[in-house]
Design a protein around this motif. Sequence first.
Motif, short mmCIF file in Angstrom:
data_model
loop_
_atom_site.label_atom_id
_atom_site.label_comp_id
_atom_site.label_asym_id
_atom_site.label_seq_id
_atom_site.Cartn_x
_atom_site.Cartn_y
_atom_site.Cartn_z
N LEU A 16 0.99 -0.79 0.23
CA LEU A 16 -0.17 0.12 -0.06
C LEU A 16 0.71 1.57 0.28
N ASP A 28 -7.73 4.23 7.77
CA ASP A 28 -7.89 3.79 5.86
C ASP A 28 -7.21 2.52 5.71
N GLU A 31 -9.32 0.15 7.07
CA GLU A 31 -10.73 -0.09 6.24
C GLU A 31 -10.32 -1.20 5.32
N GLN A 32 -9.30 -0.24 4.41
CA GLN A 32 -8.99 -1.63 3.26
C GLN A 32 -8.18 -2.96 3.45
#
Length: 126
Positions: A16, A28, A31-32
């Motif tokens: 990422l 985030d 969440e990802q």
Amino acid sequence: MGIIRKTKAVKMLLNLFEPGLKAILAVDLIEQLKNEMNKTTVYRALDRLENEGIIHSFVGKNGLKWYAKCNHCTSHEHNDVHPHFQCTVCKKVTCLSTEIAIPKIKNYAIDSASVFLTGKCSDCNS
């Protein structure tokens, strides 16, 4: 950089961060990766990567924690002191390549410093 065991969680997080100077909000990231690992595993992997000098964290607007990839840091020293910028229009947060000179202050030992700037990024300012 020290030797870090590349677990599945570490590999996923590193992927990422590969695309450059953008920063990613901790919530985030959670969440990802929610279908791959739980929140505790994400934070443990982030802590390991930060301790190894691979990523760094900073607190942004509203006290939220962000992470970004380091440049030339080690497990002994984070040496990429630079400002972070959040666009008030597109909300993207980036590491700016401008170095900040941290002043020497008599009788004080500074362990870390951060500068967080807000405004319009070059894309939104055009």
